[in-house]
Structure formats: C-alpha cells, structure tokens
Write a protein that holds these residues in place. Sequence first.
Motif, mmCIF file in Angstrom:
data_model
loop_
_atom_site.group_PDB
_atom_site.id
_atom_site.type_symbol
_atom_site.label_atom_id
_atom_site.label_comp_id
_atom_site.label_asym_id
_atom_site.label_seq_id
_atom_site.Cartn_x
_atom_site.Cartn_y
_atom_site.Cartn_z
ATOM 1 N N GLY E 12 -9.085 1.572 -1.275
ATOM 2 C CA GLY E 12 -8.020 1.094 -0.418
ATOM 3 C C GLY E 12 -8.173 1.662 0.996
ATOM 4 N N ILE E 56 -1.432 -4.101 -1.394
ATOM 5 C CA ILE E 56 -2.565 -3.260 -1.731
ATOM 6 C C ILE E 56 -3.843 -4.027 -1.400
ATOM 7 C CG2 ILE E 56 -3.790 -2.094 -3.590
ATOM 8 C CD1 ILE E 56 -1.087 -1.801 -5.000
ATOM 9 N N ILE F 221 -3.804 3.491 -4.956
ATOM 10 C CA ILE F 221 -4.010 2.516 -3.870
ATOM 11 C C ILE F 221 -5.134 2.981 -2.957
ATOM 12 C CG2 ILE F 221 -2.971 1.595 -1.758
ATOM 13 C CD1 ILE F 221 -0.272 1.611 -3.273
ATOM 14 N N PRO F 225 -8.144 0.677 -5.827
ATOM 15 C CA PRO F 225 -7.232 -0.463 -5.877
ATOM 16 C C PRO F 225 -7.374 -1.290 -7.158
ATOM 17 C CG PRO F 225 -8.311 -0.356 -3.740
ATOM 18 C CD PRO F 225 -8.977 0.668 -4.608
#
Lengths: 76, 76, 76, 375, 375, 375
Positions: E12, E56, F221, F225
């Motif tokens: 992420g 996300i 996150i 992810p």
Amino acid sequence: MTELMSSGIELLMAGMGIVFLFLAMLVVAINIMSAVVLRFFPDEPKASSPSVVSTNDKRIVAAITAAVHQYRHDHK
Amino acid sequence: MTELMSSGIELLMAGMGIVFLFLAMLVVAINIMSAVVLRFFPDEPKASSPSVVSTNDKRIVAAITAAVHQYRHDHK
Amino acid sequence: MTELMSSGIELLMAGMGIVFLFLAMLVVAINIMSAVVLRFFPDEPKASSPSVVSTNDKRIVAAITAAVHQYRHDHK
Amino acid sequence: MENLLSLWHSTGLYNFTAGQAFMMLVGFLLLFLAIKKGFEPLLLLPIGFGAILSNIPVAGIAEEGGLLHFLYYGIKLGIFPLLIFMGVGAMTDFGPMLANPKTLLLGAAAQFGIFASLIGALALNMVPGLEFTLKDAAAIGIIGGADGPTAIYVASKLAPDLLGAIAVAAYSYMALVPLIQPPIMRALTTEAERKIEMQQLRAVSKTEKIVFPLMLLLLSILLLPSATPLVGMFALGNLMNASGVVDRLSQTAQNELINVVTIFLGLAVGSKLSAEAFLQLETLGILALGAVAFAIGTAAGVIMAKIMNKFSDTPINPLIGAAGVSAVPMAARVANKLGLESNPHNFLLMHAMGPNVAGVIGSAVAAGVLLSLVK
Amino acid sequence: MENLLSLWHSTGLYNFTAGQAFMMLVGFLLLFLAIKKGFEPLLLLPIGFGAILSNIPVAGIAEEGGLLHFLYYGIKLGIFPLLIFMGVGAMTDFGPMLANPKTLLLGAAAQFGIFASLIGALALNMVPGLEFTLKDAAAIGIIGGADGPTAIYVASKLAPDLLGAIAVAAYSYMALVPLIQPPIMRALTTEAERKIEMQQLRAVSKTEKIVFPLMLLLLSILLLPSATPLVGMFALGNLMNASGVVDRLSQTAQNELINVVTIFLGLAVGSKLSAEAFLQLETLGILALGAVAFAIGTAAGVIMAKIMNKFSDTPINPLIGAAGVSAVPMAARVANKLGLESNPHNFLLMHAMGPNVAGVIGSAVAAGVLLSLVK
Amino acid sequence: MENLLSLWHSTGLYNFTAGQAFMMLVGFLLLFLAIKKGFEPLLLLPIGFGAILSNIPVAGIAEEGGLLHFLYYGIKLGIFPLLIFMGVGAMTDFGPMLANPKTLLLGAAAQFGIFASLIGALALNMVPGLEFTLKDAAAIGIIGGADGPTAIYVASKLAPDLLGAIAVAAYSYMALVPLIQPPIMRALTTEAERKIEMQQLRAVSKTEKIVFPLMLLLLSILLLPSATPLVGMFALGNLMNASGVVDRLSQTAQNELINVVTIFLGLAVGSKLSAEAFLQLETLGILALGAVAFAIGTAAGVIMAKIMNKFSDTPINPLIGAAGVSAVPMAARVANKLGLESNPHNFLLMHAMGPNVAGVIGSAVAAGVLLSLVK
Ligand code: NA
Ligand code: NA
Ligand code: NA
C-alpha cells in the motif's frame, strides 16, 4: 531442482519473512499503542469477572428482592 | 376422451402409485430402522414432559435458591 | 434568472404545495377514520403502562411464587 | 402550469386501470382475511401487500428495476420455497410418526386430492374459454397438497403465470381447513368410529429421529430424484434440529431466516397478482378446483383410515386420516377437536400429527412425480 | 530479489495516492465521530469503515469483483434503503400522531428545508467551478429531510456520484440535531411560548393504528405513485407491527433484517467515498447546504407551530414544530429538553413524536415529488 | 407402460454412477463425523449434506439453475468467507493477546506449516500422476492456517477445483487438533517446560481494544493490501464488538448473519465434492499434506515458544506455542489440557488465547502473501 520448486522456496522465504515482519511490527505497534493509551487515554480498566451479572440476572434479582420483601411483609 | 385427459389419468395412476409405493417403503424402512436402532443403538429414551426446565428456568431457580438462603441466613 | 433556477422555484412551489396538500388530506382522512373507527369499530383501548409484565417476568414471578411457597412449606 | 399538468398526469388517480383497481381490492381483501380473520397471516399479509404494491400505476414496483421484480428471482430460481422448506423441516418433529409408522399411509392417501383436481382441471377444458395445459393442471392439482412452499415451488416451475392464483388458493384453503374438513369428516364416519381411542404412542429415541431424515432423503434419491430438492432441504432442516449438534443453525433456520424469506416470498407472490394474470376465467377455475382438491384429499384420508382400521390390530380413529392432507398443524387440530366432541377423553392430537407430517412428505413426493413426468 | 521488488510494488505504501490517503483519514474521522462522539454510530461506523476499505490501493475492494462493489448493488437497485424503511416502519408508533393529527402539518412545514436547500444548490452554481444539475440539487436538498434511507434512495436514483457525500452529510447532521436545533428554536420562540403545556393525548385504538398505514399508502397511490416504494415499504413494516398477527415477521424486520442491511448499506455507502467523487468543491457545497437545510427545516417547523398555536383551540407549544424535520427520535427529544428547561413540568416528548413521525412521511412525500418531477 | 419405463429411467437407482455413489458415502461419512464424533459440526454437517445433494443423479441441484449452484456464487465472489470472517472478528477477544503482545510471534511461527506443506505439494509432483501447479500448492498449503474461511477464500481464488477437498481437510483437521497436537507437543517439550507457570495477564483497557483492530487494518493496508479483504472484515467485526456503540450490529454479525452464511457456505462447499473433482489422486495428496501442515505448524509454534522462553524475562510455557496454528479455541484448550496434566495448578488457557488469535492474523497475512505473489 525444478523452476517450480525454486519458486516455492522463494515463496516460503518471502512468506515467512513477511509474516514475521508483519507480526513483529504489530508487536511493536501494540507496545507503543498500549503505552500511549494507558498514559494519555486511560479508561476504567475492563471490569474483571465479578460483575458478570447480566441484565436478565438483574431483573431476576430485582424480582426476587421484591418477592422476598413482599413475603417478609406478609408474614411478619 | 382427449389425449390430454388420458395423459392425466395415466399421471393419476402413476402418481398415486408412486406416492403409495414411496410411503409404504418408508413404513417398512422405518420399522426396520427402529428395530435396529432400539436393539443395537439404544439411547436414553427421549425425555418426556417432566424435565421441561429450561436453562433460563434453572438460572431463575438458582437465583431464587440463593436469595432464599440469604434470606434465611439474614433472618434466623 | 437562469432557466435552471426558475425550474427550481417551480419545484419549490409544486413540492411544498404537494407536501402540504398530502399531509392536510391525511389530517382530514385521519379525523374521518378515527371518528368512524371509534364509533363503529371500537376496540379495547390500548392498554397503558401498568401491564408491562412480560412473559419472561411472568415466568420469573411464577418461579418465585413456587419457591416461596416451597420455602413456607418447608419451614412452617 | 405545465408542471402541474405533468404532475396530474403522474398521479395514480389519472393512470388507474379498472384491472389494477380491482386487484388492489383483492389485495385489501387478503389483508382483511389475514388481519381480521386470522387466515394464515404470515403469508397472506405479505401476499396481499405485494398485490397492492404491484398494481400501483406508474410506480412499476413489480417491473424491471422494482423491488418486487427483484424479489421474484427468489421464487423463479426456487430459492425461497426451498429455504422455507428447510425451516419447516427444522420445526417438524417426526416423533409421533416414527412411533406409529403405518399412519404414513394416511399421508399417501390424502394426496389423491392432488391428482383428482389435476383431472378436474383437464375436465374443465370443456368449459369454453378455459384451456389448461397438462402443466397448468399439474400446478393446480398441487394445491391439494395443502403445503404452501411445495405449491409455490411446483407452480414456479410448471405454470409461473398461474403462480399468484395458486399460492393464494393454497394458503386460503389451508386457513379454511377448520371449515372445509369437519363436514366431510362427519359425513364419512359414524359416531362410534369417532369415539375410537388410540393407544398411547411409545417414546421415540433420538437416534431414530436422526436417522429418519437421512433415510427419507436416501429413498427419495433412489426412487424419485426430482423430489430431492424439496425433500433434501426438508431433511436438512430436520437433521439440523434432530442431531442437536448445530442448534444455532437450526434456530436461525426456523426463526430469522424463515421470517426474512417469508416476507420476501409473500411480497414476490403478491407481485404475480396482476390484473392480466389474475382476472381470468382460469382463476375461478383454480379457486374451485382448490376447494375440490382439499375436500377430496380429506375424504381419501378418512376412507383410507377406515380401511386401515379394519385390518389393523390396534385401533385407528378414522378422523386422523383427514390430517393426511398436511396443512400442519391445523388439520391435526381439527381431527383432535372432532374427536373430543364425540368423546371428551379422546385426545387425538399426537396421533394426528403422524399423518399430518406424513402429508408433507406425501405432497413433496407427488410434486416430484409431477415435476418428473409432466414435460 | 525480483520477488521482493514485486512485493514492494504491491504494498500500500508504494501505491498510495494522496487522495486515497486523505479519504482514509475521512474514514477514520467518521469512525472517531461514531465511536467517541456517538454520532449515529449504527450508520457512521460501517460508512467510515467502508470508506477506509474502498480507498485501499491495489486491493480493489470497491471495484468489480470486490465485496463492496457487490454490496453496492443493494443500493443501486434500491433494495437496502427500502428494507431499512420497512424496519423503521415496524419500529414506528403512530399513536401520538393519530391522537393529534393536526401536528402532521408541522411535519409538512419542516420539509421547506428540502426545497430551500435545493434552491440554494442551484444558487451555488454562481460559484465558479460548481455545476449542480437540477438532479444534483434535488438529491442535495433531500438531506433536509433528515431521514437517512430516504436520502440514500433519492440520491441513488438522481445523483449516484454524490451519494457518498449526501449520506455522510445526512447522518452527520442527524447526529448534530441536538446542537443545530436549540439556538434556532430559542431565537424563534419567546419564553412564554416555550412554557406552553399541551393537553394530554388520548389513547389511540388498535384499529386506528391498523387502518392508518393502509390509508397512508392509499393516499400515496392516488396522489403520488412515485413515493409508493418508500411509503409502501414503510407502511408494510408498520402494518406488520400494528396488526399484531405477524409478530415474528415484525420482530425480524426491526431487528436482524434491519441490522444486516444496515451493515451492508453502510459499507456500500462508504464505498462511494472515493477521492475522485468526494474531494471536489461540490462536497463542501453539499456539507454547507445540508446544514442550511436542517436549519431552515427547523425554523419552518417552529414558525408553522407558532401560526397553528394562534388558530388552534388547544394550545400548541412551538418547540414541537422543530421535531417536524424527522431525525426520529432525537428531534423530539430536543423539543422535550427545551420544554423542560423553561418549565420543569412540561413533558413534550409524546407531543413532539407526532410531528416527528409526520416528518418521515413528509420527506417521503417530498422524495416522491422530486423523483417524479426532476427528469 | 411407456410412462413407467420413463419413470424408471428417471430414478436415481437407474442413473447412479459409481462416482456419485462413492461421493454420497463421503457425504454420509462427514455427517457421521459431525453428528456422532462432534467434528466441527457447524461446518461439516452442511458440507456433508451438500455433498449428498450435489451427487444426486438427474436432480442437478449443483448444476445451473439448482440451489447449490446458486449458493456457490457466494463463495466464488468471496462474499461468504468474508462475512464469516466479520462474524468471527466480532466474537474474538484480543484482550489476552494485547496483554502479552510478544506471543504474537508464536502465531507467526506456526504459519510455517503453510509454507512447508506448499513445498510438500510441489515435491509430491514427483509422484507420477500428480501435477500440482504453484497455485494448487499455495491453496493446499493454506490448510495449515487452520482457519476455515481463510482456506476457503484462498482456495476459491487460486484453485477452485480443489476447494471441496481443501475445505474438508481444513475443517477435519481442525476437529482433529486434540488428537494431532498432543504427541508433537509432548515430543518437543520436557516435563519441566510443561510445568512452567506464566504470570497473570494484566487487564486490557477498552480503548486498547478499540484501537487494535484499526491498527491491524492500517498495518495491513500499508504492507499487504492483498490481505485487506480478510483482515478488513475481521477488523470490522472486531471493532463493532469492541467499540460497544453498535451492539445490535455486532450481535447480528456473530449470530444470525454468521449462522445463515454458515449454512449456505457449507452447502456450497459440499457442492464442490463431485466425483470428478474429489475422486482424484490429488485428494489423497491434499489430505496427507493437510495433516503434515498441521503437524509442522504445531511443531514450529512450540519450538518458537522454546526459543522465546530462553530470551524472555518472563517465563513462557512452550505448550502455548502450539496454539499459534489458530483453530480457535481448540488449540488453546489443548495447550491448557497438557499444561494441567503436568501441573494441576497451571491454567494456560488465557495465555494460549493470545497466540491462538494471533494465528488467525498470521494465516490471514500468509493468505495475503500467497494471493499477492502467486500468479
Ligand atoms: Na400434503
Ligand atoms: Na423529514
Ligand atoms: Na492460523
């Protein structure tokens, strides 16, 4: 060793690495978080076992109390 | 008699035949099954009406017992 | 004033008009309905607060009554 | 001004057709029956409401994009009736039936109502303007099964156009069981027969109750696979309950899940009560045949019970034969009531529960036959 | 090595856009408001969580194939808001309103907030960069209805792109009712008016409560079919409860079913809180207009109550006019609180419940007007 | 006559294939294990029943248009496992883990079972006739996560053909935890180690419990992810419960909703137990590897606990390492039981709950790795 197997071993290493990294970071994060929370945002500590009397029980107890009082009153 | 009607009558006969056959076989199967179960796999017979005290009732009774004991204790 | 704005104002007038019309008609309808119902189809008026004893409470009371009777019986 | 006109053109008053108005009255009638007369309110209230909603002009609640149109997929795909059947299975106690298995035959006999009204529907084709196909006739006949989800399941497969009328007839007559059955039962039995007391039922072991739904399913698999969706979901619900190991699933199946599905099913059935589909001569035929089916089923059950009483070593009160139509538990209660009238010590309720639940199996089997043979 | 790089590229951290990060903060803010400030937690907790999940990077939870994308169909097809409305209907007691029907007019007046903010939205088009269409303006105005499911239903039909912001504004301002309303109510009333005691309400019979939802539905059918999906499901829920014959359905509608749908609806609304849709000048406009709508609705209700008090033979405390915005039951509680402040013996709660539930009807009617006239 | 013949041709008896008959036996075996042996009945009862229903000849319950085919979409779209994970999250108390966070590492170590059996699956390719792809191997490995919904979620994405066997293996071995783990735990620990008493856990504040699920989600996150659908729904459920502001949603998530989804998920998994998919050499491989995975995971957890005990300032009983496989709460109970055998005053249950729930997180993270790296 086949290519497939080497992918597998790479996966094993990456996977266990990430799992440990993730959970280790979580350990650190929890320690920091708990310190911050307990220091700056303390709340009433989670009530431990004694007060397990549920609403239902409370109503039962209330009903009993009433009944016993009634009984005392009628029979004194 | 129309073709449709004759299909209908055929259906009536096949249908009632199968329904009776099915349920009759079920009667036989149940009789065999019950005999086998009662002979080789007896379990405690299904408790009949008396023990209808539910968990909730049990908790009520427990609470009452406690309350009454308390009462006796306090007033003796 | 833009065309859009004039549509908006038209909508405001039509909208508030209909809302008031609708609810005013509902007021009239309720008044008629209540008069008819109370006159021709009266039912027991909605029980007010006293009888809030729920089934559960009734069972509690029953259990208590039984317990107290038992207690009286045992200790007389 | 233009706006006001367009508003007027969008009102229900402006757009109402006579058919829609009439069907809305039918909806209100169903609500009245459900609420004031207590006719199967769990189904007839949502069905009646669905009938009203789907006949609102302009709104299109039962058309593509509307809620009722969407809910109808649950019937079209057979999901709702099967889930209800699972819940009913979880609520059913086969104990009384297992204690006296021969009463299963009463549940078989009462299905005669299904096939007799099937023949009746075909015979009605002689009336000019009526044209029931074999599929239609089969779907109508299943009303005689006195079992809502089975009727809806079969009708959705064989004659979706008649679904609304069939479901309404099925639930209405189930509500009318206490009125339809007693005269037939009295006419076919003597006072002496109605006085017959039956032997107390033995206790049934938990293992028997666990094995039974599996046995039922197995028999259905071997003999009549077309009945297995219905029988299977019924057996699943029953096994969840009888096994005692998945109580939380069993409770949900017989409470929240069946309640949600009942609301949706009722609304979706109601959405089939459109003027075009319902305001037909066929509907009158269906209503008439449904009554006939219940009556014939009742009679067949009673007669079968009388025959069995002749040959049985333990006495059988012919009244319990009427419970074979299913309509659980009203039919069993009716038998009990008539028994008490003739003999105040004669409690037939438990004895009638056997044929009563057997009737559910019987009509699921009959449904399987129809689904498999009517193409 | 390559693997590690590809792993880094899948994190992420690597893929975050500023917009996603910001929207995630919005999500956390909503969670904070829900959990710590008690702002409508039943909706704002799932909405906030949905906002986080849908922003996300890489995961695609709100994209084709993701859970939130799937759940959004429940809004797109109008199913979730209608099921919630059914549950709300089952929870609503029309008794106080039926006992004093003229308070319905307060629920009408308070809808002025809807149309005033609609005009406001169109006026905002003068701000460069803002371009609200009539549909957008209507969807924004409905925030003033102070009714979550109605706002979501209308927004999903007229302006799906603004749905996230509209739903958040609607629920946030509903939570802020105890802050927004009192100053307006105090400013528009005198101490003497706030002291006014109202006559005790008569008991309402069960039959009246059963007939009312049907009457409401009928009026909506005749006058405003476009409001019937909302009004109809509300009336269905109310009838299930009032009739007393389908308690198990009513209980499920107001408990498990509404709970499940609330979770799904909240998550699905949250999935519309994407950076592209939310981080626009429009959103600020929506938030501002929402506050204006609540304020104007409150004022309109209070003023209407003052007018009615002049002409009524029984006294009407103007404070209960504020409850006409709906926001059940907070607005009624606010009226009660202010009444008690001025007169410790003045319990207005029941009197305010009438306009309060009338406000729900009023905004459903306003929604019908918008859905029918805004093309 | 023709009719009778066609009827005979429509019976199950006529149409049975050997494979179907065998798979039906597998279904009955699962029911037996669920009901009589108490093996994870909540899942294995519906799975077993689904296996029977889907192997009925002619009926086509698992084919296009059949109920089980429809229910399978809930798995295919990932909905059911995620909703179950939400419910499990709502049931999970992270208190013991937060009181002693370093036990999280035990939950990490135990995931070694996943990757070891992944390698094992690839190694099995040497057996002629077995051909596991990397995706297959990853899906098989996840059995070692000892977490049903995670295994089903991953298998449905990576190897839907193996889903049935994988789910059955996962739940069966979870039920067998009390048999599989103790010998390994005894072999790897000394009597003295098993006697180790641990310090009482501190009370954890409500705020910590509220912040934790958000922190967990945030970390997921940022780092991974691909794990956020699983971790996110788990965190949502946990937050709903811990926050205490949406009790009605939390209760529904952990009761009615999870119950309904469990029934549907079980049936849908069962529908993948077809002869073609299950009666393969691969299935034997999967069953063998699943056992290996549990054993290796257990061993890794125990060894990690021994290492940590060496370096920790507070004593750690190595038995609690075995709970790191997840299989909540059986694995924790096993640790407790073995602890009591060696020292009757040694209650390890709460101490083992930390690694136990950490194992759930660990396997969700491992699932994220597999979903992200195995293409
Ligand atoms: Na029947
Ligand atoms: Na409103
Ligand atoms: Na695990």
